[in-house]
Write a protein that holds these residues in place. Structure first.
Motif, PDB file in Angstrom:
ATOM      1  N   GLU A 182      28.530   6.352  47.134  1.00 49.33           N
ATOM      2  CA  GLU A 182      28.753   5.386  48.214  1.00 49.33           C
ATOM      3  C   GLU A 182      27.657   4.326  48.215  1.00 49.33           C
ATOM      4  O   GLU A 182      26.539   4.590  47.794  1.00 49.33           O
ATOM      5  CB  GLU A 182      28.756   6.106  49.567  1.00 49.33           C
ATOM      6  N   PRO A 183      27.987   3.132  48.721  1.00 47.91           N
ATOM      7  CA  PRO A 183      26.929   2.122  48.858  1.00 47.91           C
ATOM      8  C   PRO A 183      25.935   2.567  49.933  1.00 47.91           C
ATOM      9  O   PRO A 183      26.275   3.323  50.830  1.00 47.91           O
ATOM     10  CB  PRO A 183      27.683   0.861  49.276  1.00 47.91           C
ATOM     11  N   GLY A 184      24.737   2.111  49.809  1.00 50.49           N
ATOM     12  CA  GLY A 184      23.700   2.492  50.765  1.00 50.49           C
ATOM     13  C   GLY A 184      22.856   3.628  50.216  1.00 50.49           C
ATOM     14  O   GLY A 184      23.270   4.345  49.306  1.00 50.49           O
ATOM     15  N   ASN A 185      21.683   3.784  50.784  1.00 48.54           N
ATOM     16  CA  ASN A 185      20.732   4.747  50.235  1.00 48.54           C
ATOM     17  C   ASN A 185      20.204   5.726  51.275  1.00 48.54           C
ATOM     18  O   ASN A 185      19.118   6.254  51.108  1.00 48.54           O
ATOM     19  CB  ASN A 185      19.551   4.005  49.607  1.00 48.54           C
ATOM     20  N   ALA A 186      20.967   6.006  52.330  1.00 45.37           N
ATOM     21  CA  ALA A 186      20.482   6.907  53.383  1.00 45.37           C
ATOM     22  C   ALA A 186      20.156   8.292  52.832  1.00 45.37           C
ATOM     23  O   ALA A 186      19.233   8.954  53.311  1.00 45.37           O
ATOM     24  CB  ALA A 186      21.519   7.012  54.504  1.00 45.37           C
ATOM     25  N   TRP A 187      20.865   8.710  51.798  1.00 44.89           N
ATOM     26  CA  TRP A 187      20.679  10.039  51.206  1.00 44.89           C
ATOM     27  C   TRP A 187      19.327  10.183  50.509  1.00 44.89           C
ATOM     28  O   TRP A 187      18.852  11.300  50.297  1.00 44.89           O
ATOM     29  CB  TRP A 187      21.806  10.339  50.205  1.00 44.89           C
ATOM     30  N   VAL A 188      18.681   9.084  50.174  1.00 42.25           N
ATOM     31  CA  VAL A 188      17.422   9.141  49.422  1.00 42.25           C
ATOM     32  C   VAL A 188      16.353   9.904  50.202  1.00 42.25           C
ATOM     33  O   VAL A 188      15.530  10.598  49.612  1.00 42.25           O
ATOM     34  CB  VAL A 188      16.932   7.715  49.065  1.00 42.25           C
ATOM     35  N   ALA A 189      16.399   9.821  51.516  1.00 37.50           N
ATOM     36  CA  ALA A 189      15.405  10.516  52.343  1.00 37.50           C
ATOM     37  C   ALA A 189      15.480  12.027  52.158  1.00 37.50           C
ATOM     38  O   ALA A 189      14.513  12.737  52.460  1.00 37.50           O
ATOM     39  CB  ALA A 189      15.606  10.152  53.809  1.00 37.50           C
ATOM     40  N   LYS A 190      16.597  12.534  51.652  1.00 41.04           N
ATOM     41  CA  LYS A 190      16.764  13.978  51.432  1.00 41.04           C
ATOM     42  C   LYS A 190      16.056  14.462  50.165  1.00 41.04           C
ATOM     43  O   LYS A 190      15.913  15.661  49.964  1.00 41.04           O
ATOM     44  CB  LYS A 190      18.247  14.329  51.337  1.00 41.04           C
ATOM     45  N   ILE A 191      15.647  13.544  49.305  1.00 41.76           N
ATOM     46  CA  ILE A 191      15.025  13.943  48.043  1.00 41.76           C
ATOM     47  C   ILE A 191      13.589  14.393  48.287  1.00 41.76           C
ATOM     48  O   ILE A 191      12.776  13.657  48.828  1.00 41.76           O
ATOM     49  CB  ILE A 191      15.051  12.806  47.009  1.00 41.76           C
ATOM     50  N   ASP A 192      13.308  15.608  47.879  1.00 37.75           N
ATOM     51  CA  ASP A 192      11.963  16.179  47.950  1.00 37.75           C
ATOM     52  C   ASP A 192      11.485  16.333  46.503  1.00 37.75           C
ATOM     53  O   ASP A 192      11.958  17.217  45.785  1.00 37.75           O
ATOM     54  CB  ASP A 192      12.013  17.523  48.655  1.00 37.75           C
ATOM     55  N   PRO A 193      10.584  15.459  46.044  1.00 40.82           N
ATOM     56  CA  PRO A 193      10.160  15.507  44.637  1.00 40.82           C
ATOM     57  C   PRO A 193       9.695  16.875  44.156  1.00 40.82           C
ATOM     58  O   PRO A 193      10.013  17.278  43.042  1.00 40.82           O
ATOM     59  CB  PRO A 193       9.040  14.473  44.570  1.00 40.82           C
ATOM     60  N   SER A 194       8.979  17.627  44.994  1.00 38.04           N
ATOM     61  CA  SER A 194       8.521  18.945  44.543  1.00 38.04           C
ATOM     62  C   SER A 194       9.695  19.918  44.420  1.00 38.04           C
ATOM     63  O   SER A 194       9.725  20.744  43.501  1.00 38.04           O
ATOM     64  CB  SER A 194       7.434  19.510  45.462  1.00 38.04           C
ATOM     65  N   ALA A 195      10.685  19.815  45.291  1.00 39.55           N
ATOM     66  CA  ALA A 195      11.868  20.669  45.186  1.00 39.55           C
ATOM     67  C   ALA A 195      12.685  20.300  43.944  1.00 39.55           C
ATOM     68  O   ALA A 195      13.224  21.184  43.267  1.00 39.55           O
ATOM     69  CB  ALA A 195      12.727  20.555  46.438  1.00 39.55           C
ATOM     70  N   VAL A 196      12.748  19.008  43.635  1.00 37.06           N
ATOM     71  CA  VAL A 196      13.450  18.562  42.424  1.00 37.06           C
ATOM     72  C   VAL A 196      12.755  19.152  41.201  1.00 37.06           C
ATOM     73  O   VAL A 196      13.401  19.691  40.300  1.00 37.06           O
ATOM     74  CB  VAL A 196      13.511  17.017  42.344  1.00 37.06           C
ATOM     75  N   ARG A 197      11.442  19.070  41.173  1.00 36.33           N
ATOM     76  CA  ARG A 197      10.662  19.610  40.052  1.00 36.33           C
ATOM     77  C   ARG A 197      10.890  21.125  39.932  1.00 36.33           C
ATOM     78  O   ARG A 197      11.067  21.647  38.833  1.00 36.33           O
ATOM     79  CB  ARG A 197       9.183  19.285  40.264  1.00 36.33           C
ATOM     80  N   ASN A 198      10.928  21.822  41.063  1.00 37.58           N
ATOM     81  CA  ASN A 198      11.176  23.269  41.041  1.00 37.58           C
ATOM     82  C   ASN A 198      12.567  23.585  40.499  1.00 37.58           C
ATOM     83  O   ASN A 198      12.731  24.538  39.727  1.00 37.58           O
ATOM     84  CB  ASN A 198      11.013  23.878  42.437  1.00 37.58           C
ATOM     85  N   ARG A 199      13.577  22.811  40.905  1.00 36.60           N
ATOM     86  CA  ARG A 199      14.929  23.034  40.385  1.00 36.60           C
ATOM     87  C   ARG A 199      14.969  22.799  38.881  1.00 36.60           C
ATOM     88  O   ARG A 199      15.608  23.546  38.142  1.00 36.60           O
ATOM     89  CB  ARG A 199      15.938  22.147  41.119  1.00 36.60           C
ATOM     90  N   LEU A 200      14.272  21.773  38.426  1.00 35.10           N
ATOM     91  CA  LEU A 200      14.220  21.497  36.991  1.00 35.10           C
ATOM     92  C   LEU A 200      13.548  22.649  36.249  1.00 35.10           C
ATOM     93  O   LEU A 200      14.054  23.113  35.224  1.00 35.10           O
ATOM     94  CB  LEU A 200      13.482  20.184  36.724  1.00 35.10           C
ATOM     95  N   GLU A 201      12.442  23.118  36.764  1.00 39.46           N
ATOM     96  CA  GLU A 201      11.721  24.227  36.126  1.00 39.46           C
ATOM     97  C   GLU A 201      12.579  25.494  36.095  1.00 39.46           C
ATOM     98  O   GLU A 201      12.536  26.239  35.116  1.00 39.46           O
ATOM     99  CB  GLU A 201      10.403  24.509  36.843  1.00 39.46           C
ATOM    100  N   SER A 202      13.382  25.714  37.131  1.00 41.80           N
ATOM    101  CA  SER A 202      14.228  26.914  37.138  1.00 41.80           C
ATOM    102  C   SER A 202      15.291  26.838  36.056  1.00 41.80           C
ATOM    103  O   SER A 202      15.726  27.867  35.530  1.00 41.80           O
ATOM    104  CB  SER A 202      14.869  27.126  38.507  1.00 41.80           C
ATOM    105  N   LEU A 203      15.702  25.636  35.668  1.00 44.01           N
ATOM    106  CA  LEU A 203      16.663  25.495  34.568  1.00 44.01           C
ATOM    107  C   LEU A 203      16.028  25.924  33.246  1.00 44.01           C
ATOM    108  O   LEU A 203      16.716  26.436  32.366  1.00 44.01           O
ATOM    109  CB  LEU A 203      17.150  24.046  34.469  1.00 44.01           C
ATOM    110  N   HIS A 204      14.733  25.692  33.106  1.00 38.95           N
ATOM    111  CA  HIS A 204      14.020  26.072  31.876  1.00 38.95           C
ATOM    112  C   HIS A 204      13.868  27.583  31.740  1.00 38.95           C
ATOM    113  O   HIS A 204      13.716  28.082  30.634  1.00 38.95           O
ATOM    114  CB  HIS A 204      12.628  25.422  31.839  1.00 38.95           C
ATOM    115  N   THR A 205      13.900  28.283  32.874  1.00 43.33           N
ATOM    116  CA  THR A 205      13.663  29.721  32.822  1.00 43.33           C
ATOM    117  C   THR A 205      14.942  30.555  32.870  1.00 43.33           C
ATOM    118  O   THR A 205      14.872  31.776  32.810  1.00 43.33           O
ATOM    119  CB  THR A 205      12.749  30.162  33.998  1.00 43.33           C
ATOM    120  N   ARG A 206      16.086  29.899  32.956  1.00 45.95           N
ATOM    121  CA  ARG A 206      17.353  30.648  32.972  1.00 45.95           C
ATOM    122  C   ARG A 206      17.612  31.258  31.599  1.00 45.95           C
ATOM    123  O   ARG A 206      17.341  30.635  30.582  1.00 45.95           O
ATOM    124  CB  ARG A 206      18.523  29.727  33.318  1.00 45.95           C
ATOM    125  N   PRO A 207      18.172  32.484  31.604  1.00 46.97           N
ATOM    126  CA  PRO A 207      18.468  33.124  30.304  1.00 46.97           C
ATOM    127  C   PRO A 207      19.603  32.438  29.585  1.00 46.97           C
ATOM    128  O   PRO A 207      20.396  31.767  30.099  1.00 46.97           O
ATOM    129  CB  PRO A 207      18.839  34.550  30.674  1.00 46.97           C
TER     130      PRO A 207
END
Length: 104
Positions: free
Chosen positions: A79-104
């Protein structure tokens, strides 16, 4: 013979712009996003760039993977607009990325 290029929709343009913004807010690289899109066979940074610039189409599963990584609803990113950007937590994003590296 090359197939004719279909002009991207506004929804696709919005999603690509949203991914670009989410990368900047989260501090991730295009290569890191490429890994999150397909952990078994990562998408290279150049291919991510082509998707963001709308030279290559996003796959539906990639759209969902990107939104999941950033912790937002994929429809919000379309959708147009960026209200959702406030939901981004950089440390949580990094944690989700790291969890992808550790999946079997």
């Amino acid at each position: 013979m090359t197939a004719a290029r279909i002009e991207p929709t506004d929804t696709e343009k919005n999603f690509s712009a949203s991914v670009d913004l989410a990368l900047r807010v989260s501090g991730l690289t295009r290569a890191e996003l490429g890994f999150a899109l397909q952990p078994a066979k990562p998408v290279d940074a150049a291919s991510v760039s082509r998707r963001i610039s709308m030279k290559t189409n996003w796959l539906m599963r990639e759209m969902h993977a990107a939104a999941d990584l950033f912790g937002v609803n994929p429809l919000d990113m379309c959708e147009p607009g960026n209200a959702w950007v406030a939901k981004i937590d950089p440390s949580a994003v990094r944690n989700r990325l790291e969890s992808l590296h550790t999946r079997p």
